[in-house]
Write an enzyme that holds these catalytic residues in place. Structure first.
Site, PDB file in Angstrom:
ATOM      1  CE  LYS A  22      65.308  72.307 -34.424  1.00 38.93           C
ATOM      2  NZ  LYS A  22      65.598  71.032 -33.763  1.00 38.93           N
ATOM      3  CG  ASN A  23      66.791  68.858 -36.887  1.00 42.05           C
ATOM      4  OD1 ASN A  23      66.782  69.531 -35.853  1.00 42.05           O
ATOM      5  ND2 ASN A  23      65.755  68.136 -37.278  1.00 42.05           N
ATOM      6  CB  CYS A 118      60.279  64.684 -25.785  1.00 44.75           C
ATOM      7  SG  CYS A 118      59.853  65.272 -27.389  1.00 44.75           S
ATOM      8  NE  ARG A 123      62.486  62.909 -29.779  1.00 43.06           N
ATOM      9  CZ  ARG A 123      62.696  64.114 -30.312  1.00 43.06           C
ATOM     10  NH1 ARG A 123      61.984  65.136 -29.918  1.00 43.06           N
ATOM     11  NH2 ARG A 123      63.607  64.281 -31.217  1.00 43.06           N
ATOM     12  CE  LYS A 163      61.698  53.174 -34.478  1.00 46.72           C
ATOM     13  NZ  LYS A 163      60.842  53.435 -33.334  1.00 46.72           N
ATOM     14  CB  SER A 165      68.005  56.368 -34.199  1.00 46.80           C
ATOM     15  OG  SER A 165      68.457  57.459 -33.412  1.00 46.80           O
ATOM     16  CB  VAL A 166      68.203  61.471 -36.980  1.00 45.12           C
ATOM     17  CG1 VAL A 166      69.079  62.666 -37.300  1.00 45.12           C
ATOM     18  CG2 VAL A 166      67.224  61.196 -38.112  1.00 45.12           C
ATOM     19  CG  ASP A 307      61.063  67.023 -37.779  1.00 46.83           C
ATOM     20  OD1 ASP A 307      60.469  66.409 -36.884  1.00 46.83           O
ATOM     21  OD2 ASP A 307      62.292  67.258 -37.732  1.00 46.83           O
ATOM     22  NE  ARG A 399      63.298  73.128 -28.787  1.00 46.37           N
ATOM     23  CZ  ARG A 399      62.792  71.971 -29.189  1.00 46.37           C
ATOM     24  NH1 ARG A 399      61.569  71.633 -28.912  1.00 46.37           N
ATOM     25  NH2 ARG A 399      63.532  71.129 -29.880  1.00 46.37           N
TER      26      ARG A 399
HETATM   27  C1  UD1 Z   1      65.791  63.805 -35.019  1.00 39.31           C
HETATM   28  C2  UD1 Z   1      65.427  65.243 -35.287  1.00 39.31           C
HETATM   29  C3  UD1 Z   1      63.927  65.438 -35.160  1.00 39.31           C
HETATM   30  C4  UD1 Z   1      63.181  64.451 -36.061  1.00 39.31           C
HETATM   31  C5  UD1 Z   1      63.660  63.020 -35.816  1.00 39.31           C
HETATM   32  C6  UD1 Z   1      63.086  62.025 -36.804  1.00 39.31           C
HETATM   33  C7  UD1 Z   1      67.362  66.514 -34.607  1.00 39.31           C
HETATM   34  C8  UD1 Z   1      67.963  67.449 -33.617  1.00 39.31           C
HETATM   35  N1  UD1 Z   1      66.110  66.088 -34.349  1.00 39.31           N
HETATM   36  O1  UD1 Z   1      65.407  63.512 -33.679  1.00 39.31           O
HETATM   37  O2  UD1 Z   1      63.615  66.773 -35.553  1.00 39.31           O
HETATM   38  O3  UD1 Z   1      61.807  64.508 -35.779  1.00 39.31           O
HETATM   39  O4  UD1 Z   1      65.105  62.954 -35.937  1.00 39.31           O
HETATM   40  O5  UD1 Z   1      63.403  62.385 -38.103  1.00 39.31           O
HETATM   41  O6  UD1 Z   1      67.949  66.186 -35.610  1.00 39.31           O
HETATM   42  N2  UD1 Z   1      64.670  55.763 -30.799  1.00 39.31           N
HETATM   43  C9  UD1 Z   1      64.818  54.777 -29.856  1.00 39.31           C
HETATM   44  N3  UD1 Z   1      66.017  54.691 -29.186  1.00 39.31           N
HETATM   45  C10 UD1 Z   1      67.047  55.546 -29.413  1.00 39.31           C
HETATM   46  C11 UD1 Z   1      66.884  56.555 -30.397  1.00 39.31           C
HETATM   47  C12 UD1 Z   1      65.689  56.643 -31.071  1.00 39.31           C
HETATM   48  O7  UD1 Z   1      63.910  53.987 -29.628  1.00 39.31           O
HETATM   49  O8  UD1 Z   1      68.103  55.406 -28.783  1.00 39.31           O
HETATM   50  C13 UD1 Z   1      63.401  55.889 -31.550  1.00 39.31           C
HETATM   51  C14 UD1 Z   1      62.662  57.211 -31.242  1.00 39.31           C
HETATM   52  O9  UD1 Z   1      61.890  57.119 -30.072  1.00 39.31           O
HETATM   53  C15 UD1 Z   1      61.839  57.406 -32.490  1.00 39.31           C
HETATM   54  C16 UD1 Z   1      62.741  56.845 -33.599  1.00 39.31           C
HETATM   55  O10 UD1 Z   1      63.690  55.999 -32.932  1.00 39.31           O
HETATM   56  O11 UD1 Z   1      60.665  56.614 -32.419  1.00 39.31           O
HETATM   57  C17 UD1 Z   1      63.478  57.881 -34.404  1.00 39.31           C
HETATM   58  O12 UD1 Z   1      64.062  58.834 -33.534  1.00 39.31           O
HETATM   59  P1  UD1 Z   1      65.405  59.601 -33.903  1.00 39.31           P
HETATM   60  O13 UD1 Z   1      65.643  59.488 -35.365  1.00 39.31           O
HETATM   61  O14 UD1 Z   1      66.476  59.147 -32.999  1.00 39.31           O
HETATM   62  O15 UD1 Z   1      65.022  61.100 -33.535  1.00 39.31           O
HETATM   63  P2  UD1 Z   1      65.995  62.202 -32.974  1.00 39.31           P
HETATM   64  O16 UD1 Z   1      67.376  61.982 -33.439  1.00 39.31           O
HETATM   65  O17 UD1 Z   1      65.742  62.367 -31.501  1.00 39.31           O
END
Ligand code: UD1
Length: 419
Positions: A22-23, A118, A123, A163, A165-166, A307, A399
């Protein structure tokens, strides 16, 4: 509201085929906005988030043919797309924000709803927005919407994410494909799902260099080409079923996987003494006589994934001795603990850390699912609980897990959906 009912205590055995990730699918679908050539994406998991993303693309004007039986989506963008992504589609799926990058890069403007709240943490999407600003976009947030514009298009520059971030890596990577000049992305996420997106974008015709483990250079466009792509397997779903086998004294063959991609998860479960035999495209999992306790912390890839944290916690309730988990990614991802305690688990939480006392006897109960991975951890607990477990609010589960009750009942689990 639908519920799942599980009668625990059965040994499970059989074969489970793992679905596409999915991701990986969600960013790939969002990135199709960039091209007018026909794209065919295969191995699509039939889960609610993917359906929501397909609806979002249709809403903005893409022609989307979703063949669920063949797990295939064909997309062609014959006309210019609308640049508006409404709240009703983003409120249930945060990944909807991934359309912001491609719409802004291609059309110079986008109005996209801020994703809904969420339960696992706040997030924010500040890394996404700050990167777009640095690339020349003007960004305002008004009435719950991100209003972004870049009249002359986005410009390439150096983006160092504060940091890992995926989502930010994916959104900015997709947008960079259409920006002027070279974009250098640093401190990027290196999850296999990001790698799959890069492979897809390269097939479309974009020039992308992975110059280091966490460094990606986006060099621009060669020539857009019609593309066929098969999405990688879901390593979190695979990890979940490995744990199911380990918990239930079972023997399961898990197919459609590439063990190399999930070496961290496999080696951690092996340290807990789960017996896993790795083959090229499948795994054989056998339950150990004794599960060993362990201390882990969640980390970005190649670390242990957040996850899979809730699922491994269930296994820890059956280990000999005390295990600990430090949740380093999200600030509120222990909500499953209170439900596991209601089943008889002995778990203490102090801030980011959970202490799991092994050897608990779990008993069935009526439970409430709170998020996607928390829901599946309750299913796992239900497999080993005495008597009946009923899980409410399973829309969370739908989901991200394809036909979970079918996959488990094929292996001998007594599980049914109550409508
Ligand atoms: C993706 C995955 C989710 C997984 C997560 C971490 C998808 C659709 N979802 O979520 O299943 O749990 O990666 O592996 O792929 N952050 C900020 N600012 C930002 C973006 C992120 O502070 O602009 C922080 C988040 O709050 C969190 C951390 O960075 O603490 C990592 O989040 P992120 O890797 O961005 O998660 P998602 O991409 O939302």
């Amino acid at each position: 509201m639908q519920k799942l009912e599980i009668r625990g205590g059965r040994k499970i055995s059989g074969t489970i085929a793992i679905s596409g990730s999915k991701n990986a699918t969600l960013p790939i679908l969002a990135s199709t906005i960039l091209t007018n050539k026909k794209v065919t994406i295969k191995n699509i998991p039939i889960v609610r988030d993917v359906e929501t993303m397909a609806t979002l693309l249709k809403t903005i004007g893409s022609s989307v043919k979703f063949n669920k039986r063949k797990k295939k989506i064909e997309i062609i963008n014959n006309n210019a797309l609308k640049t508006f992504a409404p709240y009703n589609l983003l409120k249930t799926m945060r990944a909807g924000v991934l359309v912001l990058g491609p719409l802004l890069a291609k059309y110079g403007a986008a109005k996209v709803s801020l994703p809904g709240g969420c339960s696992i943490g706040s997030r924010p999407i500040n890394f996404h927005l700050n990167a777009f600003k640095k690339m020349g976009a003007n960004i305002k947030v008004k009435n719950g919407y991100i209003i972004a514009s870049a009249k002359k298009g986005l410009k390439g520059c150096l983006i160092r994410f504060p940091k890992i971030s995926v989502g930010a890596t994916e959104n900015v990577l997709i947008a960079s494909c259409f920006s002027r000049g070279i974009t250098k992305l640093r401190n990027c996420a290196s999850e296999p799902e990001v790698g799959d997106l890069i492979n897809f974008l390269k097939k479309l015709g974009f020039k992308i260099d992975q110059v280091g483990k966490r460094s990606i250079d986006v060099l621009g466009l060669d020539k857009l080409k019609p593309t066929v792509h098969k999405v990688i397997f879901d390593r979190i779903e695979a990890g979940t079923y490995i744990i199911a086998a380990a918990l239930t004294n079972g023997r399961i063959k898990i197919t459609n996987v590439d063990p190399k991609i999930m070496f961290t998860e496999i080696s951690l479960l092996k340290k807990m003494k789960v017996k896993i035999i790795e083959k090229k495209n499948h795994l054989i999992v056998k339950c150990p006589k004794k599960i060993k306790s362990i201390n882990i912390g969640t980390k970005p890839y190649p670390g242990f994934p957040t996850d899979l944290q809730a699922q491994v916690m269930v296994l820890m309730t059956k280990a000999s001795g005390i295990s600990t988990i430090k949740e380093n990614i999200f600030e509120n991802r222990f909500m499953h603990v209170s439900e596991l305690r209601r089943m008889g688990a002995h778990i203490e939480v102090l801030g980011k850390k959970a202490k799991i006392y092994g050897g608990s006897k779990l008993y069935g109960a009526e439970l409430m699912a709170t998020d996607l991975r928390a829901s599946v951890c309750l299913v796992l607990a239900g497999l080993v609980a005495k008597e009946k477990t009923v899980i409410n609010r399973i829309y969370h589960l739908d989901r991200g897990y394809e036909r979970i009750e079918k996959k488990l009942s094929n292996c001998g689990v007594k599980i049914k959906r109550l409508k």
